[in-house]
Motif scaffolding. Structure first.
Motif, PDB file in Angstrom:
ATOM      1  N   SER A  21       0.857   4.105  -2.845  1.00  0.00           N
ATOM      2  CA  SER A  21       0.683   5.515  -2.486  1.00  0.00           C
ATOM      3  C   SER A  21       1.783   6.369  -3.115  1.00  0.00           C
ATOM      4  O   SER A  21       1.506   7.477  -3.610  1.00  0.00           O
ATOM      5  CB  SER A  21       0.702   5.656  -0.966  1.00  0.00           C
ATOM      6  OG  SER A  21       0.584   7.005  -0.603  1.00  0.00           O
TER       7      SER A  21
ATOM      8  N   TYR B 265      -6.795  14.749  -3.664  1.00  0.00           N
ATOM      9  CA  TYR B 265      -6.009  13.533  -3.865  1.00  0.00           C
ATOM     10  C   TYR B 265      -5.389  13.491  -5.248  1.00  0.00           C
ATOM     11  O   TYR B 265      -4.936  12.453  -5.690  1.00  0.00           O
ATOM     12  CB  TYR B 265      -6.873  12.283  -3.689  1.00  0.00           C
ATOM     13  CG  TYR B 265      -7.537  12.212  -2.348  1.00  0.00           C
ATOM     14  CD1 TYR B 265      -6.803  12.006  -1.181  1.00  0.00           C
ATOM     15  CD2 TYR B 265      -8.915  12.368  -2.213  1.00  0.00           C
ATOM     16  CE1 TYR B 265      -7.401  11.961   0.043  1.00  0.00           C
ATOM     17  CE2 TYR B 265      -9.530  12.314  -0.990  1.00  0.00           C
ATOM     18  CZ  TYR B 265      -8.772  12.100   0.138  1.00  0.00           C
ATOM     19  OH  TYR B 265      -9.367  12.068   1.358  1.00  0.00           O
TER      20      TYR B 265
ATOM     21  N   SER C 132       0.832  -1.213   0.000  1.00  0.00           N
ATOM     22  CA  SER C 132       0.000   0.000   0.000  1.00  0.00           C
ATOM     23  C   SER C 132       0.866   1.263   0.000  1.00  0.00           C
ATOM     24  O   SER C 132       0.507   2.267  -0.617  1.00  0.00           O
ATOM     25  CB  SER C 132      -0.963   0.008   1.181  1.00  0.00           C
ATOM     26  OG  SER C 132      -0.244  -0.036   2.393  1.00  0.00           O
TER      27      SER C 132
ATOM     28  N   GLN D 295       0.955   6.790  -6.656  1.00  0.00           N
ATOM     29  CA  GLN D 295      -0.083   7.817  -6.795  1.00  0.00           C
ATOM     30  C   GLN D 295       0.544   9.203  -6.738  1.00  0.00           C
ATOM     31  O   GLN D 295       0.180  10.092  -7.507  1.00  0.00           O
ATOM     32  CB  GLN D 295      -1.131   7.688  -5.700  1.00  0.00           C
ATOM     33  CG  GLN D 295      -2.180   8.796  -5.771  1.00  0.00           C
ATOM     34  CD  GLN D 295      -3.112   8.815  -4.583  1.00  0.00           C
ATOM     35  OE1 GLN D 295      -3.055   7.953  -3.724  1.00  0.00           O
ATOM     36  NE2 GLN D 295      -3.966   9.812  -4.526  1.00  0.00           N
TER      37      GLN D 295
END
Length: 141
Positions: free
Chosen positions: A105, A134, A101, A108
């Motif tokens: 991230s 985001y 994760s 991203q």
């Protein structure tokens, strides 16, 4: 019967002509912008892996050995040349002290960086949407 002249070859174009009939370049209007290339997921993940490895001042060899993947394969992952399975990505992330994760991230963040850079270079204003904070993308693990 056809109107085909016997000593001339018939040419069927495979692609439509894109050049203007006069051979010149068509005038560019303000609305026309070159199509921007969307970043590929493998490029974003590769950049995140490389950025994290370099931030830790570790070598490809060290991380590859700890992840139990070959050094050339890790190099290709970092350069965005290979699509890795989730197992390989998890192993590379663990070798860097991250969870999967965390790696996603970071990927991203790379996407947000690319998106903002494209928006600035093209003179676009950032959109105000519910996911704007985001960077337009939300990942759930």
């Amino acid at each position: 019967m056809s109107n085909h002249v016997p000593n001339e070859a018939r040419v069927v174009p495979l692609r439509p002509r894109t050049a203007p009939p006069h051979g010149g370049v068509p005038p560019r209007t303000p609305q026309q912008r070159p199509a921007r290339r969307e970043p590929l997921w493998r490029d974003l993940v590769g950049e995140a892996l490389r950025r994290e490895r370099l931030a830790q001042e570790r070598t490809l060899k060290d991380v590859a050995e700890q992840a139990r993947i070959s050094m050339p394969y890790l190099s290709e992952l970092e350069r965005g040349r290979k699509e890795a399975s989730s197992e390989v990505l998890a192993a590379a992330a663990r070798a860097l002290g991250l969870d999967l994760s965390d790696l996603l991230s970071l990927a991203q963040d790379e996407l947000v960086r690319h998106t903002r850079a494209d928006a600035v270079s093209q003179g676009r204003v950032a959109r105000t949407t519910p996911t704007a904070r985001y960077g337009g993308l939300c990942l759930a693990a």
